[in-house]
Scaffold this active site. Structure first.
Site, mmCIF file in Angstrom:
data_model
loop_
_atom_site.group_PDB
_atom_site.id
_atom_site.type_symbol
_atom_site.label_atom_id
_atom_site.label_comp_id
_atom_site.label_asym_id
_atom_site.label_seq_id
_atom_site.Cartn_x
_atom_site.Cartn_y
_atom_site.Cartn_z
ATOM 1 N N CYS A 1 3.834 5.974 -10.067
ATOM 2 C CA CYS A 1 3.599 5.839 -11.511
ATOM 3 C C CYS A 1 4.186 7.002 -12.306
ATOM 4 O O CYS A 1 4.246 6.952 -13.532
ATOM 5 C CB CYS A 1 2.110 5.730 -11.796
ATOM 6 N N ASN B 1 -1.539 -1.606 -16.000
ATOM 7 C CA ASN B 1 -0.741 -0.513 -15.435
ATOM 8 C C ASN B 1 0.618 -1.071 -15.004
ATOM 9 O O ASN B 1 0.708 -1.763 -13.995
ATOM 10 C CB ASN B 1 -1.499 0.090 -14.242
ATOM 11 N N HIS C 1 -0.080 8.216 -18.834
ATOM 12 C CA HIS C 1 0.094 7.033 -17.981
ATOM 13 C C HIS C 1 -1.130 6.130 -18.151
ATOM 14 O O HIS C 1 -2.259 6.608 -18.204
ATOM 15 C CB HIS C 1 0.233 7.477 -16.521
HETATM 16 O O1 UT7 Z 1 -1.452 4.310 -11.337
HETATM 17 C C1 UT7 Z 1 -1.660 4.667 -10.020
HETATM 18 C C2 UT7 Z 1 -2.900 5.424 -9.920
HETATM 19 N N1 UT7 Z 1 -4.027 4.514 -9.799
HETATM 20 C C3 UT7 Z 1 -5.153 4.790 -10.440
HETATM 21 O O2 UT7 Z 1 -5.209 5.690 -11.235
HETATM 22 C C4 UT7 Z 1 -6.365 3.967 -10.090
HETATM 23 C C5 UT7 Z 1 -7.551 4.886 -9.950
HETATM 24 N N2 UT7 Z 1 -8.758 4.197 -9.569
HETATM 25 C C6 UT7 Z 1 -9.435 3.415 -10.423
HETATM 26 O O3 UT7 Z 1 -9.001 3.182 -11.537
HETATM 27 C C7 UT7 Z 1 -10.778 2.871 -9.992
HETATM 28 O O4 UT7 Z 1 -11.200 3.524 -8.825
HETATM 29 C C8 UT7 Z 1 -10.769 1.339 -9.762
HETATM 30 C C9 UT7 Z 1 -10.583 0.620 -11.074
HETATM 31 C C10 UT7 Z 1 -9.694 0.939 -8.777
HETATM 32 C C11 UT7 Z 1 -12.135 0.910 -9.189
HETATM 33 O O5 UT7 Z 1 -13.174 1.330 -10.046
HETATM 34 P P1 UT7 Z 1 -14.421 2.137 -9.482
HETATM 35 O O6 UT7 Z 1 -15.273 2.411 -10.638
HETATM 36 O O7 UT7 Z 1 -13.912 3.318 -8.695
HETATM 37 O O8 UT7 Z 1 -15.107 1.082 -8.542
HETATM 38 P P2 UT7 Z 1 -15.441 1.189 -6.993
HETATM 39 O O9 UT7 Z 1 -14.190 1.034 -6.187
HETATM 40 O O10 UT7 Z 1 -16.303 2.385 -6.741
HETATM 41 O O11 UT7 Z 1 -16.335 -0.086 -6.793
HETATM 42 C C12 UT7 Z 1 -17.652 -0.178 -7.371
HETATM 43 C C13 UT7 Z 1 -18.180 -1.570 -7.104
HETATM 44 C C14 UT7 Z 1 -18.039 -2.014 -5.639
HETATM 45 O O12 UT7 Z 1 -19.148 -2.801 -5.337
HETATM 46 P P3 UT7 Z 1 -20.366 -2.198 -4.464
HETATM 47 O O13 UT7 Z 1 -19.759 -1.767 -3.157
HETATM 48 O O14 UT7 Z 1 -20.888 -1.055 -5.277
HETATM 49 O O15 UT7 Z 1 -21.293 -3.342 -4.338
HETATM 50 C C15 UT7 Z 1 -16.816 -2.905 -5.673
HETATM 51 O O16 UT7 Z 1 -16.835 -3.877 -4.654
HETATM 52 O O17 UT7 Z 1 -17.428 -2.507 -7.884
HETATM 53 C C16 UT7 Z 1 -16.955 -3.546 -7.023
HETATM 54 N N3 UT7 Z 1 -15.697 -4.044 -7.566
HETATM 55 C C17 UT7 Z 1 -15.645 -5.042 -8.476
HETATM 56 N N4 UT7 Z 1 -16.596 -5.770 -9.060
HETATM 57 C C18 UT7 Z 1 -16.207 -6.710 -9.931
HETATM 58 C C19 UT7 Z 1 -14.444 -3.609 -7.297
HETATM 59 N N5 UT7 Z 1 -13.567 -4.319 -8.018
HETATM 60 C C20 UT7 Z 1 -14.277 -5.215 -8.744
HETATM 61 C C21 UT7 Z 1 -13.935 -6.212 -9.677
HETATM 62 N N6 UT7 Z 1 -14.917 -6.923 -10.247
HETATM 63 N N7 UT7 Z 1 -12.658 -6.446 -10.030
#
Ligand code: UT7
Length: 336
Positions: free
Chosen positions: A116, A286, A256
């Protein structure tokens, strides 16, 4: 000898027509508009649906608009750099294909992959060809078809990414405008958290790699998030401080567009308000190497000569960086 600086003299962009909404995604995976808006801040993203088209499709359209708007003939271009993680093919470079599609013949061109951060890395590379006097007109284009490597059965990555392209023209100036200072960084330990497992020389494509869905983006969201928040903020603050840019002096931060929460954390660390920040993640998602030029393109009519702008990125690698530039023209005078 008079010092040459590289300054942006025009912007073009292109996004495909098809829009993938959160409601449509909710029918494909177990997610909701509310979760995506709260955790990421994306409402919709553009997706290439045109058959047989890759990143050069959006890239060439962005460059065509750039050439038209700046009244530049393809013959005048000395160099074109394409930043992408989704090249049309492993080889030849997508930059070569874009050059051919727009009629650039008297130039050299190559691709650059820094995740990115690709656009900022490419802009910095391009600026060196201008500053040394080697080139007079250089195009930097960020072009991505992220939908080609997104797993639309994986709810943790499929809402994030979109397709699109943005391109800028760089030219020399002897005035105090253009790219003033840049800091780019890498830490390869981060590669374990964000990568594509197969399709390269370590794991060439095979039935096994396809069955294991290894050609899609692999991302561990939380470590990427933590690194992105601290590194993008740190490098932006460093660039501000070493150039004497106080929050009051900064006109725009162009971050970004990966996650609204990362953008907000960066702005907070820099001590600036949200209305100093270009944000369009809600409508494009993104687009990897295309996020920065897509922002500049949308804000072009508001940009004024002398504006203090900081570009900031974080991406796969891990790579990150920030650039301070003094904007070189009044955007309101540009014919669309
Ligand atoms: O550009 C390249 C660089 N990339 C980035 O900057 C991305 C950086 N990371 C992020 O933006 C975030 O970590 C994500 C958007 C990818 C994920 O958000 P998060 O707040 O870190 O969520 P998480 O991975 O901790 O997941 C929390 C919960 C999980 O459920 P449990 O295990 O707590 O029951 C996931 O399974 O949210 C769940 N989850 C979703 N729920 C509904 C993950 N994706 C989804 C979804 N809809 N799309």
């Amino acid at each position: 000898m008079t010092k040459l600086r590289a300054t942006i003299t025009g912007i073009g962009a292109f996004v495909p027509e098809y829009i993938l909404t959160n409601d449509e995604l909710s029918k494909m995976v177990d997610t909701t508009d509310e979760w995506i808006m709260t955790r990421i801040g994306i409402k919709e993203r553009h997706i290439i649906k045109e058959k047989g088209e890759g990143s050069s499709f959006v890239g060439a359209n962005a460059v065509k608009e750039l050439l038209r708007k700046t009244n530049t003939s393809p013959d005048e271009i000395d160099l074109l750099i394409c930043a992408t993680v989704t090249p049309d093919h492993q080889f030849p470079a997508t930059a070569n294909i874009i050059s051919d599609k727009v009629g650039i013949k008297n130039a050299f061109s190559f691709d650059l992959n820094a995740g990115c951060s690709g656009f900022l890395y490419a802009l910095t590379t391009a600026s060196k060809f201008i500053e040394t006097g080697a080139c007079k007109k250089v195009i930097v284009v960020g072009a991505e078809k992220m939908s080609s490597i997104v797993d639309y059965t994986d709810r943790s990555t499929c809402p994030i990414f979109g397709d699109g392209s943005g391109a800028v023209l760089l030219e020399p100036t002897t005035e105090e405008f253009g790219i003033i200072d840049t800091k780019l960084q890498v830490d390869g330990v981060g590669r374990v958290h964000l990568h594509q497992k197969a399709g390269g020389s370590v794991a060439p494509s095979s039935h096994e790699t396809i069955d294991a869905r290894q050609h899609f983006i692999y991302q561990e969201g939380q470590p990427v998030f933590k690194w992105a928040v601290s590194k993008m903020a740190d490098v932006s603050v460093e660039i501000m401080e070493r150039n004497g840019i106080t929050p009051e002096k900064l006109t725009w931060l162009v971050p970004h567009q990966a996650n609204m929460r990362i953008i907000e954390a960066t702005a907070n660390r820099m001590g600036i308000s949200k209305d100093q920040v270009m944000i369009n993640i809600e409508r494009y998602g993104n687009t990897t190497a295309a996020t920065l030029p897509l922002c500049l393109w949308e804000w072009e009519s508001k940009l004024k000569k002398g504006d203090n702008i900081i570009l900031a990125t974080f991406g796969a690698g891990f790579t990150w960086g920030a650039m301070y530039l003094k904007w070189g023209y009044d955007g309101k005078n540009v014919k669309k």
